[in-house]
Design a protein around this motif. Structure first.
Motif, PDB file in Angstrom:
ATOM      1  N   ILE A  35      47.725  46.273  38.663  1.00 40.72           N
ATOM      2  CA  ILE A  35      46.540  45.692  38.025  1.00 40.72           C
ATOM      3  C   ILE A  35      45.343  46.568  38.380  1.00 40.72           C
ATOM      4  CG2 ILE A  35      44.930  43.746  38.023  1.00 40.72           C
ATOM      5  CD1 ILE A  35      47.291  41.911  38.601  1.00 40.72           C
ATOM      6  N   THR A  36      44.657  47.066  37.364  1.00 44.14           N
ATOM      7  CA  THR A  36      43.417  47.819  37.586  1.00 44.14           C
ATOM      8  C   THR A  36      42.262  46.827  37.616  1.00 44.14           C
ATOM      9  OG1 THR A  36      44.284  49.793  36.479  1.00 44.14           O
ATOM     10  CG2 THR A  36      41.888  49.604  36.677  1.00 44.14           C
ATOM     11  N   ASP A  37      41.700  46.611  38.811  1.00 45.30           N
ATOM     12  CA  ASP A  37      40.606  45.636  38.944  1.00 45.30           C
ATOM     13  C   ASP A  37      39.296  46.287  39.373  1.00 45.30           C
ATOM     14  OD1 ASP A  37      41.531  46.217  41.483  1.00 45.30           O
ATOM     15  OD2 ASP A  37      41.394  44.167  42.217  1.00 45.30           O
ATOM     16  N   ILE A  81      33.139  47.062  35.151  1.00 46.01           N
ATOM     17  CA  ILE A  81      31.750  47.017  35.613  1.00 46.01           C
ATOM     18  C   ILE A  81      30.817  46.706  34.442  1.00 46.01           C
ATOM     19  CG2 ILE A  81      29.882  48.427  36.565  1.00 46.01           C
ATOM     20  CD1 ILE A  81      32.063  49.940  38.171  1.00 46.01           C
ATOM     21  N   GLU A  82      31.055  47.361  33.309  1.00 49.37           N
ATOM     22  CA  GLU A  82      30.203  47.153  32.134  1.00 49.37           C
ATOM     23  C   GLU A  82      30.326  45.723  31.606  1.00 49.37           C
ATOM     24  OE1 GLU A  82      29.681  48.938  27.584  1.00 49.37           O
ATOM     25  OE2 GLU A  82      31.055  49.897  29.013  1.00 49.37           O
ATOM     26  N   ARG A  83      31.578  45.201  31.527  1.00 48.31           N
ATOM     27  CA  ARG A  83      31.769  43.862  30.983  1.00 48.31           C
ATOM     28  C   ARG A  83      31.149  42.798  31.902  1.00 48.31           C
ATOM     29  NH1 ARG A  83      35.339  41.986  27.299  1.00 48.31           N
ATOM     30  NH2 ARG A  83      34.745  43.969  26.309  1.00 48.31           N
ATOM     31  N   ALA A  84      31.326  42.967  33.205  1.00 45.18           N
ATOM     32  CA  ALA A  84      30.740  42.005  34.140  1.00 45.18           C
ATOM     33  C   ALA A  84      29.221  41.980  34.006  1.00 45.18           C
ATOM     34  CB  ALA A  84      31.150  42.348  35.567  1.00 45.18           C
ATOM     35  N   ALA A 116      34.650  37.747  39.924  1.00 49.35           N
ATOM     36  CA  ALA A 116      34.825  36.536  39.106  1.00 49.35           C
ATOM     37  C   ALA A 116      35.457  36.886  37.769  1.00 49.35           C
ATOM     38  CB  ALA A 116      33.480  35.851  38.898  1.00 49.35           C
ATOM     39  N   LEU A 117      35.013  37.989  37.163  1.00 48.95           N
ATOM     40  CA  LEU A 117      35.597  38.438  35.893  1.00 48.95           C
ATOM     41  C   LEU A 117      37.067  38.800  36.062  1.00 48.95           C
ATOM     42  CD1 LEU A 117      35.462  39.475  32.941  1.00 48.95           C
ATOM     43  CD2 LEU A 117      34.691  41.681  33.876  1.00 48.95           C
ATOM     44  N   THR A 118      37.372  39.616  37.077  1.00 47.75           N
ATOM     45  CA  THR A 118      38.753  40.088  37.228  1.00 47.75           C
ATOM     46  C   THR A 118      39.706  38.942  37.568  1.00 47.75           C
ATOM     47  OG1 THR A 118      38.330  40.728  39.535  1.00 47.75           O
ATOM     48  CG2 THR A 118      38.059  42.423  37.855  1.00 47.75           C
ATOM     49  N   GLU A 119      39.271  38.010  38.397  1.00 52.95           N
ATOM     50  CA  GLU A 119      40.144  36.881  38.737  1.00 52.95           C
ATOM     51  C   GLU A 119      40.421  36.027  37.500  1.00 52.95           C
ATOM     52  OE1 GLU A 119      41.821  36.227  41.392  1.00 52.95           O
ATOM     53  OE2 GLU A 119      40.995  37.844  42.610  1.00 52.95           O
ATOM     54  N   GLU A 139      26.865  49.212  41.730  1.00 55.36           N
ATOM     55  CA  GLU A 139      28.309  49.282  41.534  1.00 55.36           C
ATOM     56  C   GLU A 139      29.053  49.039  42.842  1.00 55.36           C
ATOM     57  OE1 GLU A 139      28.621  52.474  37.826  1.00 55.36           O
ATOM     58  OE2 GLU A 139      29.439  52.989  39.798  1.00 55.36           O
ATOM     59  N   PRO A 140      30.302  48.561  42.767  1.00 53.71           N
ATOM     60  CA  PRO A 140      31.112  48.423  43.990  1.00 53.71           C
ATOM     61  C   PRO A 140      31.278  49.785  44.657  1.00 53.71           C
ATOM     62  CG  PRO A 140      32.169  47.355  42.113  1.00 53.71           C
ATOM     63  CD  PRO A 140      31.026  48.152  41.561  1.00 53.71           C
TER      64      PRO A 140
END
Length: 460
Positions: A67-69, A75-78, A87-90, A191-192
């Motif tokens: 899984i690519t998280d 980042i753009e979608r979040a 929250a988005l990836t989960e 960014e992370p």
């Protein structure tokens, strides 16, 4: 013997595992910024069949699907959604798992997430720098030096000159060569980020699969799969990273499924023909979608239309109609000495020829319809190998016969009350009332079928 088409050698070859009786399989999974679309579904169903077939024929399989998280799109979608990345990836991982469960895609042995393996990615990048295959740019990014890996291009079959002229090569003033690709990205505001010898940042996309596959399968394993679009640059770059770091073969067999088109056009949001699995499940049962996907060979292009899904639904209903006459029959372990079983095995051993395997199912359905003893049981046993015919036939027809029309408990209870009233009317020879009940239900799309003293209902 199982024969598989190997993208690396461009021919169909006998499959010989590195370790007898053991298969190590890696498939590139989802980048979890959105729901899975039909193209994802095709890839995952195809490799689910490979996984099932390897296990059915006696192999012990270690199956890894990542899984690519962490990724630019995530980042753009979040940011667009105004929600934290995690929250988005989960949320998207849960949605993915729900979609795949409905498609009867088996869970892999391991499903690692990229963010869990960043330290391993840093270590691999350090090795590549030490070997002269990677360098730090003035912008803080770390790049792979493609020109220093002589075998670059062997998977896609293109020369460096051909690849440099390709549209997918991004220009970057900090690269030594336009084909060089990013291994580590320097941190940008908001960014992370993770600490590294090159400063805070995050991994590039390609490095994650080299690291996660090695973690669970070793530096040399049997089969690596994914969609055709991943052949270049993603899988080409994986080879460069892993073989450049370790100095030996990375993967023996590379497998890629063909493209999926919608109404003879490339699926695209801009064309308005982009369908998620959730979209399609609103109109067709997930098993119909799986059946549609398996009616095409995994390496061939596949065209989606509602008409093709409806045709698949009718075909699947034909199989369920035969099984409805054998309500107590369950699947069993196939007897590979049988004629149909032998034909089924030859089909799947021939580079997973699922269209031929499905044809065997229809042959057994024909035999069962003629009353051949054991044909229905053999049909269920072989269908299970493909992940098909998993519903009870009566329930299948009562719950929409492949359409996502669901009979709720209250609806089902009402139908059964009317059926009881009809049966009572017939018992007292009030055939007018019995026929009125039948016609009233038929007007609602409910068909009553009388057979051998019992009555069953299904949706028309």
């Amino acid at each position: 013997m199982l024969n598989l088409f190997n993208t690396l050698t461009r021919r169909t070859e006998p499959f010989v595992p590195i370790e007898p009786g053991q298969v190590r399989l890696y498939v590139c999974g989802m980048t979890v910024y959105d729901r899975c679309h039909l193209g994802h579904g095709r890839m995952l169903v195809n490799f689910d069949v490979l996984y099932r077939w390897l296990r059915t024929t006696g192999y012990a399989v270690t199956y890894v699907r990542n899984i690519t998280d962490i990724d630019d799109k995530i980042i753009e979608r979040a940011a667009q959604n105004g929600e934290p990345i995690q929250a988005l990836t989960e949320r998207m991982i849960l949605a993915m798992q729900e979609d795949l469960a409905r498609l009867r895609v088996l869970p892999p042995t391991h499903e690692p997430r990229a963010t869990e393996h960043v330290p391993g990615m840093i270590r691999l990048i350090e090795v590549l720098i030490q070997k002269g295959l990677a360098y730090s740019g003035q912008n803080g990014d770390v790049y792979y030096s493609v020109r220093d890996f002589p075998d670059y291009g062997k998977l896609s079959g293109k020369s460096l000159e051909d690849l440099r002229a390709g549209e997918r090569v991004a220009r970057d003033e900090f690269k030594r060569d336009p084909l060089d690709f990013v291994l580590w990205k320097s941190a940008k505001p908001g960014e992370p980020r993770w600490p590294s010898p090159w400063g805070e940042g995050r991994p590039g996309w390609h490095i994650e699969c080299s690291v996660m596959s090695e973690c669970f399968l070793g530096a040399h394993f049997d089969i690596h799969g994914g969609g055709h679009d991943l052949q270049f640059p993603h899988h080409e770059n994986e080879i460069a990273q892993s073989e450049g770091a370790h100095g030996h073969a990375f993967v023996n067999v590379w497998m890629h499924n063909g493209f999926l088109r919608v109404n003879d056009e490339k699926m695209s949001k801009s064309l308005g023909n982009f369908f998620t699995l959730a979209d399609i499940f609103e109109k067709f049962h997930p098993e119909v979608v799986r059946f549609f996907l398996l009616r095409g060979h995994y390496r061939s292009p596949l065209n989606y239309t509602d008409g093709h899904l409806e045709d698949a639904r009718q075909g699947l209903n034909t199989l369920y109609t035969v099984l409805r006459d054998y309500p107590t029959v369950m699947g069993s372990v196939p007897d590979w000495n049988g004629v149909a079983e032998g034909a089924f095995k030859r089909a799947l051993d021939d580079d997973l020829n699922t269209p031929e395997a499905v044809a065997v199912l229809f042959g057994l359905a024909h035999d069962a319809h003629r009353g051949e003893v054991g044909a229905a049981q053999r049909l269920r046993a072989l269908a299970e190998v493909l992940g098909l015919l998993g519903s009870a036939p009566v329930e299948w027809f009562q719950r929409g016969a492949g359409l996502t029309v669901q009979a709720g408990d209250e609806d089902q209870e009402r139908i059964e009350i009317l059926m009881a009233q009809r049966q009572a009317a017939r018992a007292r020879k009030d055939f007018s009332t019995a026929d009125q009940i039948r016609q009233a239900l038929l007007a609602e799309g409910i068909v009553l079928e009388d057979k051998e003293g019992t009555t069953q209902w299904r949706r028309s």
